[in-house]
Design a protein around this motif. Sequence first.
Motif, PDB file in Angstrom:
ATOM      1  N   THR A 156      69.128  66.977  23.738  1.00 36.88           N
ATOM      2  CA  THR A 156      68.926  66.636  24.997  1.00 36.88           C
ATOM      3  C   THR A 156      67.740  67.387  25.450  1.00 36.88           C
ATOM      4  O   THR A 156      66.768  67.638  24.621  1.00 36.88           O
ATOM      5  N   MET A 157      66.291  66.692  26.449  1.00 35.09           N
ATOM      6  CA  MET A 157      65.137  67.626  27.139  1.00 35.09           C
ATOM      7  C   MET A 157      66.269  66.737  28.435  1.00 35.09           C
ATOM      8  O   MET A 157      66.456  66.348  28.641  1.00 35.09           O
ATOM      9  N   PRO A 158      64.943  68.253  29.796  1.00 36.17           N
ATOM     10  CA  PRO A 158      65.662  67.685  30.619  1.00 36.17           C
ATOM     11  C   PRO A 158      64.943  66.504  31.689  1.00 36.17           C
ATOM     12  O   PRO A 158      63.418  65.844  30.983  1.00 36.17           O
ATOM     13  N   ALA A 159      66.162  65.870  32.258  1.00 32.28           N
ATOM     14  CA  ALA A 159      65.840  64.328  32.741  1.00 32.28           C
ATOM     15  C   ALA A 159      64.270  64.340  33.512  1.00 32.28           C
ATOM     16  O   ALA A 159      63.811  63.046  32.960  1.00 32.28           O
ATOM     17  N   GLN A 201      63.876  77.227  30.641  1.00 32.22           N
ATOM     18  CA  GLN A 201      65.590  76.894  31.380  1.00 32.22           C
ATOM     19  C   GLN A 201      66.025  76.062  32.225  1.00 32.22           C
ATOM     20  O   GLN A 201      64.739  75.916  32.674  1.00 32.22           O
ATOM     21  N   ARG A 202      66.596  74.947  31.879  1.00 32.35           N
ATOM     22  CA  ARG A 202      67.055  74.237  31.939  1.00 32.35           C
ATOM     23  C   ARG A 202      67.704  74.328  33.320  1.00 32.35           C
ATOM     24  O   ARG A 202      69.089  75.346  33.693  1.00 32.35           O
ATOM     25  N   ALA A 203      67.519  73.480  34.363  1.00 34.58           N
ATOM     26  CA  ALA A 203      68.045  73.470  35.450  1.00 34.58           C
ATOM     27  C   ALA A 203      68.025  72.132  35.946  1.00 34.58           C
ATOM     28  O   ALA A 203      67.026  71.387  35.706  1.00 34.58           O
ATOM     29  N   LEU A 255      56.936  70.727  24.949  1.00 37.26           N
ATOM     30  CA  LEU A 255      56.813  69.580  26.046  1.00 37.26           C
ATOM     31  C   LEU A 255      56.894  69.629  27.106  1.00 37.26           C
ATOM     32  O   LEU A 255      55.719  68.409  27.145  1.00 37.26           O
ATOM     33  N   GLU A 256      56.474  70.632  28.152  1.00 35.60           N
ATOM     34  CA  GLU A 256      56.291  70.094  29.207  1.00 35.60           C
ATOM     35  C   GLU A 256      54.557  70.639  29.060  1.00 35.60           C
ATOM     36  O   GLU A 256      53.936  70.550  30.150  1.00 35.60           O
TER      37      GLU A 256
END
Length: 135
Positions: free
Chosen positions: A13-16, A54-56, A109-110
């Motif tokens: 997955t990756m951040p939406a 960090q995922r949020a 990715l960012e």
Amino acid sequence: MSGMNPYASVELTMPADLHPKISQFFGPGKPVGRMIDAWWLGLCIGVKHGETRQRAGEVRKFADGAIFASDDWRIVHLELLAIAEKGEAILAQPRDVIRLASSYADYGLEWVADRCLGANEPILALLNAIEVPAV
């Protein structure tokens, strides 16, 4: 590796918020061929910079770990990174290995999106931004 893939059932997955940005940069004629290649590029950039994100919030699945069967060298690299960061015991928890790799990939990715979005030639913008050590 002999065909073993302990990550086959783990979701990648990756951040939406990153998914639509990164989707613009993979495919024929784009900086990367497949979404897994974009994720791997992000992972490599995150590791090179020593940075994680960090995922949020929400995530978006783009594949599952079964994709590593076609490039089993990726499994070796994931495991070497995990062992270097957390020790050998982490290998007993495939989801934790992927979670660690994803934290590096999310940063990378960012970083990629920041350099490619709005660029006339995203591949050139990306290549110019990647630091290559002098030989």
